[in-house]
Scaffold this motif. Structure first.
Motif, mmCIF file in Angstrom:
data_model
loop_
_atom_site.group_PDB
_atom_site.id
_atom_site.type_symbol
_atom_site.label_atom_id
_atom_site.label_comp_id
_atom_site.label_asym_id
_atom_site.label_seq_id
_atom_site.Cartn_x
_atom_site.Cartn_y
_atom_site.Cartn_z
ATOM 1 N N GLY A 1 -45.724 7.815 -81.786
ATOM 2 C CA GLY A 1 -45.447 6.911 -82.893
ATOM 3 C C GLY A 1 -44.155 7.239 -83.603
ATOM 4 O O GLY A 1 -43.942 6.825 -84.746
ATOM 5 N N ALA A 2 -43.267 7.987 -82.943
ATOM 6 C CA ALA A 2 -41.954 8.323 -83.526
ATOM 7 C C ALA A 2 -41.051 7.093 -83.471
ATOM 8 O O ALA A 2 -41.169 6.279 -82.555
ATOM 9 C CB ALA A 2 -41.324 9.476 -82.759
ATOM 10 N N ASP A 3 -40.148 6.987 -84.435
ATOM 11 C CA ASP A 3 -39.263 5.823 -84.390
ATOM 12 C C ASP A 3 -37.822 6.178 -84.046
ATOM 13 O O ASP A 3 -36.955 5.307 -84.023
ATOM 14 C CB ASP A 3 -39.336 5.013 -85.685
ATOM 15 C CG ASP A 3 -39.122 5.856 -86.916
ATOM 16 O OD1 ASP A 3 -38.559 6.953 -86.762
ATOM 17 O OD2 ASP A 3 -39.519 5.431 -88.006
ATOM 18 N N SER A 4 -37.564 7.457 -83.753
ATOM 19 C CA SER A 4 -36.228 7.832 -83.275
ATOM 20 C C SER A 4 -36.324 9.210 -82.614
ATOM 21 O O SER A 4 -37.372 9.858 -82.639
ATOM 22 C CB SER A 4 -35.209 7.864 -84.425
ATOM 23 O OG SER A 4 -35.541 8.877 -85.349
ATOM 24 N N LEU A 5 -35.223 9.641 -82.034
ATOM 25 C CA LEU A 5 -35.162 10.943 -81.365
ATOM 26 C C LEU A 5 -34.226 11.861 -82.146
ATOM 27 O O LEU A 5 -33.382 11.387 -82.906
ATOM 28 C CB LEU A 5 -34.637 10.782 -79.937
ATOM 29 C CG LEU A 5 -35.337 9.739 -79.056
ATOM 30 C CD1 LEU A 5 -34.687 9.687 -77.671
ATOM 31 C CD2 LEU A 5 -36.827 10.036 -78.924
ATOM 32 N N CYS A 6 -34.360 13.159 -81.947
ATOM 33 C CA CYS A 6 -33.379 14.071 -82.522
ATOM 34 C C CYS A 6 -32.775 14.940 -81.424
ATOM 35 O O CYS A 6 -33.358 15.114 -80.356
ATOM 36 C CB CYS A 6 -33.951 14.920 -83.652
ATOM 37 S SG CYS A 6 -35.488 15.741 -83.328
ATOM 38 N N ARG A 7 -31.602 15.448 -81.712
ATOM 39 C CA ARG A 7 -30.846 16.191 -80.708
ATOM 40 C C ARG A 7 -31.335 17.638 -80.647
ATOM 41 O O ARG A 7 -31.455 18.298 -81.675
ATOM 42 C CB ARG A 7 -29.357 16.151 -81.047
ATOM 43 C CG ARG A 7 -28.461 16.670 -79.944
ATOM 44 C CD ARG A 7 -27.007 16.483 -80.328
ATOM 45 N NE ARG A 7 -26.569 15.106 -80.165
ATOM 46 C CZ ARG A 7 -26.100 14.599 -79.030
ATOM 47 N NH1 ARG A 7 -26.015 15.348 -77.951
ATOM 48 N NH2 ARG A 7 -25.713 13.340 -78.964
ATOM 49 N N VAL A 8 -31.619 18.088 -79.442
ATOM 50 C CA VAL A 8 -32.121 19.444 -79.210
ATOM 51 C C VAL A 8 -30.953 20.348 -78.820
ATOM 52 O O VAL A 8 -30.135 19.977 -77.978
ATOM 53 C CB VAL A 8 -33.173 19.419 -78.069
ATOM 54 C CG1 VAL A 8 -33.504 20.822 -77.606
ATOM 55 C CG2 VAL A 8 -34.425 18.690 -78.516
ATOM 56 N N SER A 9 -30.892 21.540 -79.428
ATOM 57 C CA SER A 9 -29.777 22.440 -79.121
ATOM 58 C C SER A 9 -30.194 23.619 -78.247
ATOM 59 O O SER A 9 -29.336 24.296 -77.682
ATOM 60 C CB SER A 9 -29.167 22.971 -80.415
ATOM 61 O OG SER A 9 -30.174 23.596 -81.179
ATOM 62 N N LYS A 10 -31.503 23.886 -78.163
ATOM 63 C CA LYS A 10 -31.970 25.040 -77.381
ATOM 64 C C LYS A 10 -33.266 24.682 -76.661
ATOM 65 O O LYS A 10 -34.114 23.974 -77.227
ATOM 66 C CB LYS A 10 -32.233 26.255 -78.279
ATOM 67 C CG LYS A 10 -30.984 26.903 -78.857
ATOM 68 C CD LYS A 10 -31.352 28.141 -79.679
ATOM 69 C CE LYS A 10 -30.094 28.887 -80.100
ATOM 70 N NZ LYS A 10 -29.259 28.104 -81.003
ATOM 71 N N ALA A 11 -33.420 25.229 -75.449
ATOM 72 C CA ALA A 11 -34.658 25.008 -74.692
ATOM 73 C C ALA A 11 -35.088 26.311 -74.024
ATOM 74 O O ALA A 11 -34.265 27.025 -73.446
ATOM 75 C CB ALA A 11 -34.446 23.919 -73.641
ATOM 76 N N HIS A 12 -36.371 26.593 -74.107
ATOM 77 C CA HIS A 12 -36.972 27.804 -73.522
ATOM 78 C C HIS A 12 -38.004 27.298 -72.523
ATOM 79 O O HIS A 12 -38.964 26.623 -72.902
ATOM 80 C CB HIS A 12 -37.605 28.621 -74.655
ATOM 81 C CG HIS A 12 -38.366 29.821 -74.223
ATOM 82 N ND1 HIS A 12 -39.675 30.059 -74.604
ATOM 83 C CD2 HIS A 12 -38.020 30.871 -73.434
ATOM 84 C CE1 HIS A 12 -40.082 31.199 -74.086
ATOM 85 N NE2 HIS A 12 -39.097 31.711 -73.375
ATOM 86 N N LEU A 13 -37.809 27.601 -71.238
ATOM 87 C CA LEU A 13 -38.463 26.838 -70.163
ATOM 88 C C LEU A 13 -39.298 27.705 -69.233
ATOM 89 O O LEU A 13 -38.882 28.796 -68.834
ATOM 90 C CB LEU A 13 -37.377 26.117 -69.346
ATOM 91 C CG LEU A 13 -36.492 25.166 -70.155
ATOM 92 C CD1 LEU A 13 -35.294 24.737 -69.314
ATOM 93 C CD2 LEU A 13 -37.279 23.967 -70.628
ATOM 94 N N PHE A 14 -40.434 27.147 -68.819
ATOM 95 C CA PHE A 14 -41.397 27.836 -67.961
ATOM 96 C C PHE A 14 -40.928 27.724 -66.504
ATOM 97 O O PHE A 14 -41.547 27.043 -65.674
ATOM 98 C CB PHE A 14 -42.759 27.180 -68.148
ATOM 99 C CG PHE A 14 -43.951 28.031 -67.801
ATOM 100 C CD1 PHE A 14 -44.141 29.290 -68.364
ATOM 101 C CD2 PHE A 14 -44.919 27.556 -66.929
ATOM 102 C CE1 PHE A 14 -45.263 30.048 -68.064
ATOM 103 C CE2 PHE A 14 -46.049 28.308 -66.619
ATOM 104 C CZ PHE A 14 -46.218 29.557 -67.184
#
Lengths: 421, 141
Positions: free
Chosen positions: A34-47
């Protein structure tokens, strides 16, 4: 949903098929939330890695497997680039001491193939569940994603950074398209406390805080954010590392306010939901005793596997273990593994702690743990952990006895080959 | 047979029907669901031993591992999946799971489904209109 010109162009294929597919996933996810926009991600920690759950895809083609399980794409797309700073979480294999885990060479090589693809895509191969101890430190208000549940609690709570728990697929997609739904922990109104926990016990040790987190989680309803008050002075990052790992095992919070300590909770009024408290719950000595009784087999007996380091040990925890083990020998019937991150092991090597542990008969392991690898020495009849998370999750997977205690108890058991208080 | 309709927000479009599996308790991530059988393996969970296969899963939320969705994903690839999801209040773990399952899903319900739906009721989930239609099973005996 409001999408930027750049996002629309990515969906139009301007950034290539991988970026388009990953942004499509994130837009679908945002719609479900139900979000109405996205935000920019600066970091990702991944499996990253050849994890067991990937075997659901019956294909020898690694790219087909990654496409389906990481990007939800039945069509093969090459994982060739991340769109933000990315580090790897635990994999199922220690790339140095894999044979001591009971892994076969083909499993080691398969895992390396997956990790190599991640490396080529731009993921730093740190291989740890404690990214915040290895350079992954989002600041207040910074948007990031992680596949480690306690890391969300640490970085949201201690520094005011912003991530939801999401899931492995969403994290990989966010890493590529550098977007996540602007929802939940990413908006101020999603970060307010709902349940007040009065800490009337006196947690001092890491074990106390581990049990406290476990006990809070047992009483925390879904969709809730706890606020801790009371005897919380003296807590530090190591204690919270264990506390949050346990809390994120028995419940699902993405933020935990600690009155007077975490930055969004200078006062109760500052961190409280506008709708007020939903409940007040006391955590006293009895609740901690009950948590320990759940986690630890009550019958004393032999131990033949001792595993420390969930979440991965810090350098001072390794130093303390080495100090305990110096001049002693691990029992001939016991395997002792102490888990940490590769950069921290480098420091332990430099400081001589690794050699002390090895001279005693233990091994400083990296990049994995028994839970992620689902591996422990063949023939293990009883195992001991200094982690509520590890004990809780491994109990249903084994017929072996599972003991839980503090690091000293576990190390003593590794020397004597026996558990008992 | 009594029919009840409750409304929420359609999250994944489509219509599917099946027997309800009602989980007021969340299911944990690691050691929560056996991906090869779809059975709940969380120790002490009220639904321990029941399978998510072809049911309308009415679930309060997710907890535990951030890998929560991946267990539903791995089960789905093996052909084991709920036929629809009813999530009284959406959260990030169940949100990703809904996307990877791709089955009709209704979320953020206007009334408490745990007061209305019991395991075994025949439930139709319309993820396009956001309606959940419950035909009560006989729970006598």
């Amino acid at each position: 949903m409001q999408l930027s010109e750049e996002e629309l162009s990515i969906l139009d294929g301007q950034g290539g098929p991988l970026k388009r597919k990953t942004l499509e996933f994130i837009v679908n996810y945002a719609t479900v939330l139900g979000a109405d926009s996205l935000c920019r991600v600066s970091k990702a920690h991944l499996f990253c890695g050849a994890h067991h759950y990937l075997k659901a895809v019956r294909s020898k083609d690694m790219d087909e497997v990654m496409s389906e399980m990481w990007f939800c794409s039945p069509d093969k797309i090459l994982f060739d680039a991340v769109g933000c700073f990315s580090q790897s979480d635990c994999s199922p294999v220690d790339h140095i001491n894999w044979s001591k885990m009971g892994c076969y060479e083909d499993e080691f090589r398969e895992n390396e193939r997956y990790l190599d693809r991640c490396l080529k895509a731009g993921v730093h191969l740190v291989g740890s569940c404690v990214p915040y101890m290895t350079g992954f430190i989002p600041v207040r208000g910074e948007h990031y994603v992680t596949t480690e549940s306690h890391a969300v609690l640490m970085m949201n709570s201690l520094w005011g950074a912003c991530s939801n728990a999401d899931g492995i697929e969403a994290a990989f997609c966010s890493a590529v398209c550098a977007r996540t739904p602007r929802w939940g922990m990413h908006v101020p109104e999603g970060r307010k406390g709902t349940h007040l926990f009065s800490v009337t016990c006196k947690p001092e040790t890491v074990e106390d805080w581990d049990l406290l987190g476990y006990a809070v989680g047992l009483r925390l309803p879904p969709h809730s954010t706890p606020i801790l008050e009371g005897n919380v002075a003296g807590v530090d990052m190591l204690r919270l590392k264990s506390c949050f790992a346990a809390m994120a095992t028995t419940s699902g919070p993405e933020l935990c306010h600690i009155l007077g300590i975490t930055p969004e909770a200078p006062t109760l009024a500052a961190c409280l939901s506008p709708s007020g408290l939903e409940d007040r719950i006391e955590i006293g000595p009895r609740q901690l005793r009950e948590a320990r009784e759940i986690l630890c087999d009550q019958q004393a007996g032999e131990v033949n596997y001792v595993s420390l380091g969930c979440p991965h040990y810090s350098i001072d925890q390794i130093s303390e273990a080495a100090a305990f083990l110096g001049g002693r020998k691990v029992h001939e019937n016991v395997t002792l593994h102490i888990w940490t991150a590769l950069p921290i092991k480098a420091v332990a090597d430099r400081c001589g702690y690794t050699k002390t542990i090895e001279d005693a008969g233990g091994t400083l392991m990296v990049g994995s743990c028994p839970l992620v690898s689902e591996r422990w020495p063949a023939g293990t009849r009883a195992m001991a952990f200094d982690s509520a998370k590890q004990a809780h999750y491994i109990k249903p997977l084994t017929s072996a006895k599972v003991f839980f205690g503090n690091a000293g108890e576990c190390l003593q058991a590794s020397i004597s080959g026996k558990w008992g208080r | 047979m009594e029919t009840i309709v409750i409304r929420g927000r359609g999250a994944i479009p489509g219509i599917a029907s099946g027997p309800a599996m009602v989980c007021r308790e969340t299911i944990q991530g690691w050691s929560g669901i056996d991906e090869t059988t779809g059975k709940v393996i969380e120790k002490g969970h009220p639904a321990e031993g029941q399978t998510i296969r072809d049911v309308v899963l009415v679930l309060s939320g997710g907890k535990g591992s951030n890998g929560w969705s991946s267990h539903f994903h791995a089960a789905r690839i093996r052909g084991i999946s709920p036929c629809a999801l009813v999530l009284p209040k959406i959260d990030s773990r169940t949100g990703v799971a809904a996307v990877v399952c791709g089955v009709p899903t209704v979320v953020d319900l206007q009334e408490d489904p745990f007061m209305v739906i019991e395991s075994g009721d025949l439930v139709t989930v319309d993820g396009t209109s956001g309606t959940v239609t419950i035909r009560k099973a006989s729970h006598d005996g």
